[in-house]
Design a protein around this motif. Sequence first.
Motif, PDB file in Angstrom:
ATOM      1  N   ASP A   7      -5.382  -8.536 -12.556  1.00  0.00           N
ATOM      2  CA  ASP A   7      -4.947  -9.729 -13.280  1.00  0.00           C
ATOM      3  C   ASP A   7      -3.802  -9.419 -14.240  1.00  0.00           C
ATOM      4  O   ASP A   7      -2.865 -10.213 -14.386  1.00  0.00           O
ATOM      5  CB  ASP A   7      -6.117 -10.345 -14.042  1.00  0.00           C
ATOM      6  N   LEU A   8      -3.857  -8.270 -14.907  1.00  0.00           N
ATOM      7  CA  LEU A   8      -2.789  -7.911 -15.835  1.00  0.00           C
ATOM      8  C   LEU A   8      -1.476  -7.648 -15.088  1.00  0.00           C
ATOM      9  O   LEU A   8      -0.399  -8.009 -15.567  1.00  0.00           O
ATOM     10  CB  LEU A   8      -3.196  -6.676 -16.640  1.00  0.00           C
ATOM     11  N   ILE A  59       4.438  -3.724  -6.230  1.00  0.00           N
ATOM     12  CA  ILE A  59       4.087  -2.478  -5.547  1.00  0.00           C
ATOM     13  C   ILE A  59       2.840  -1.868  -6.185  1.00  0.00           C
ATOM     14  O   ILE A  59       1.920  -1.407  -5.489  1.00  0.00           O
ATOM     15  CB  ILE A  59       5.254  -1.482  -5.605  1.00  0.00           C
ATOM     16  N   PHE A  60       2.777  -1.874  -7.514  1.00  0.00           N
ATOM     17  CA  PHE A  60       1.595  -1.358  -8.199  1.00  0.00           C
ATOM     18  C   PHE A  60       0.371  -2.225  -7.905  1.00  0.00           C
ATOM     19  O   PHE A  60      -0.756  -1.715  -7.848  1.00  0.00           O
ATOM     20  CB  PHE A  60       1.841  -1.291  -9.709  1.00  0.00           C
ATOM     21  N   THR A  61       0.590  -3.532  -7.718  1.00  0.00           N
ATOM     22  CA  THR A  61      -0.525  -4.419  -7.357  1.00  0.00           C
ATOM     23  C   THR A  61      -1.090  -4.045  -5.993  1.00  0.00           C
ATOM     24  O   THR A  61      -2.316  -3.934  -5.817  1.00  0.00           O
ATOM     25  CB  THR A  61      -0.044  -5.886  -7.339  1.00  0.00           C
ATOM     26  N   LEU A  62      -0.213  -3.829  -5.018  1.00  0.00           N
ATOM     27  CA  LEU A  62      -0.665  -3.393  -3.683  1.00  0.00           C
ATOM     28  C   LEU A  62      -1.350  -2.034  -3.753  1.00  0.00           C
ATOM     29  O   LEU A  62      -2.371  -1.799  -3.085  1.00  0.00           O
ATOM     30  CB  LEU A  62       0.526  -3.316  -2.727  1.00  0.00           C
ATOM     31  N   LEU A  63      -0.806  -1.137  -4.568  1.00  0.00           N
ATOM     32  CA  LEU A  63      -1.379   0.200  -4.697  1.00  0.00           C
ATOM     33  C   LEU A  63      -2.773   0.129  -5.317  1.00  0.00           C
ATOM     34  O   LEU A  63      -3.679   0.875  -4.924  1.00  0.00           O
ATOM     35  CB  LEU A  63      -0.460   1.076  -5.550  1.00  0.00           C
ATOM     36  N   LEU A  82      -0.049   1.071 -18.744  1.00  0.00           N
ATOM     37  CA  LEU A  82       0.830   2.195 -18.420  1.00  0.00           C
ATOM     38  C   LEU A  82       1.738   1.859 -17.240  1.00  0.00           C
ATOM     39  O   LEU A  82       2.937   2.184 -17.240  1.00  0.00           O
ATOM     40  CB  LEU A  82      -0.019   3.426 -18.108  1.00  0.00           C
ATOM     41  N   CYS A  83       1.185   1.191 -16.226  1.00  0.00           N
ATOM     42  CA  CYS A  83       1.975   0.765 -15.063  1.00  0.00           C
ATOM     43  C   CYS A  83       3.077  -0.207 -15.480  1.00  0.00           C
ATOM     44  O   CYS A  83       4.235  -0.078 -15.069  1.00  0.00           O
ATOM     45  CB  CYS A  83       1.078   0.104 -14.023  1.00  0.00           C
ATOM     46  N   VAL A  84       2.701  -1.183 -16.319  1.00  0.00           N
ATOM     47  CA  VAL A  84       3.673  -2.176 -16.781  1.00  0.00           C
ATOM     48  C   VAL A  84       4.767  -1.506 -17.609  1.00  0.00           C
ATOM     49  O   VAL A  84       5.950  -1.832 -17.468  1.00  0.00           O
ATOM     50  CB  VAL A  84       2.959  -3.278 -17.594  1.00  0.00           C
ATOM     51  N   GLY A  85       4.387  -0.564 -18.459  1.00  0.00           N
ATOM     52  CA  GLY A  85       5.374   0.153 -19.257  1.00  0.00           C
ATOM     53  C   GLY A  85       6.365   0.920 -18.390  1.00  0.00           C
ATOM     54  O   GLY A  85       7.579   0.919 -18.655  1.00  0.00           O
ATOM     55  N   PHE A  86       5.850   1.562 -17.344  1.00  0.00           N
ATOM     56  CA  PHE A  86       6.726   2.287 -16.419  1.00  0.00           C
ATOM     57  C   PHE A  86       7.675   1.331 -15.707  1.00  0.00           C
ATOM     58  O   PHE A  86       8.881   1.598 -15.588  1.00  0.00           O
ATOM     59  CB  PHE A  86       5.886   3.054 -15.395  1.00  0.00           C
TER      60      PHE A  86
END
Length: 338
Positions: free
Chosen positions: A73-74, A126-130, A152-156
Amino acid sequence: MTSHNMTWISYPSKSQPFTSQEEIEAFIASQNIISRLMHCYIAFFVPTGLTAGICILIIFIKNYLQNQRQSLDLLLLHFTISNIIMIFLSFTVITRPDYLTATHLACSVLSFFFNFGYFNSQYVFIFTLLTLLLERFPPGTALCKITQRPILCVGFVLTYSFCLSLTEAVLVGTDNYQLEARCQLDPLFAWPEYEIVKFTFGFAIPSLLQILCFTVLLAKKAPAGAPALQQHFRAYPAVYAISATIFICRLFYNIMLLLRTTLKLQRSIGTTKNEFVMNIAEIVLFCESCASLVVILCFHKPCKDEVLKVIQKCRRRTSANNHLEISETAPTHQSGSQ
């Protein structure tokens, strides 16, 4: 990398002379099509996309405040914000079939924010699929731990997108920044390297990563206790529908970007037909942002559940009001009969 003199480039519709009646009629027809597509996009897609985006934001923020925090969701919240930015920037097509007139500097600033939203939405997806892939095949590695920390993903993604957008802003060209020009969000006067970098990091690499995720999902045998593949697809239909939508729409758009780069390298401005198809591709790209938000609202389970709750409440209130109206009118009829 050497600086390029791009002052020679212009839009074919603004510079090419028409030598026959057929060319004039074809040009008028293409302008009418672009104008109608633009009005259709502004009238239907923009209100629908923005309404869906605002509803998604309200639902996700409400769930977050109620401590119903999920990594998926995030990530989808960040994806939603990126697409809302894209929709607001798409208002630049209101002038179609003409173009905005702005200085090179102002056009570069618009291009920076457009690319920031473009790269953001692509890489956070891509992070959502991962995340979904690792949910089905949990490796217990550092990668799995990273996807379990969406902040952390969003920051990257934000940092990476900022760097790519800044690079693209430089490749628009630092010369003649005070001159006025006809402006698109992907400026025509940008250096050829602009489109090459955008295609490579904004489409080719993300598409390869998406294909890799789907290949592993379909080909790799799931561990014991993992849900069946069909059940997995049914649990997250929104994500996989958006993946197909993004790939198809951005493929069309990036093909046109590469074609434009080829013309630049040949020092050719192309034809009015090239310009016409490029304008269609741009509108299709913006339609994809609107469609993705509608898909999340209608098919992502937390959003779909909230929408169904609101519909049920509206039905109950309507039926209750109708019941009260019937109750109030019944004694009136009885007293009238006496």
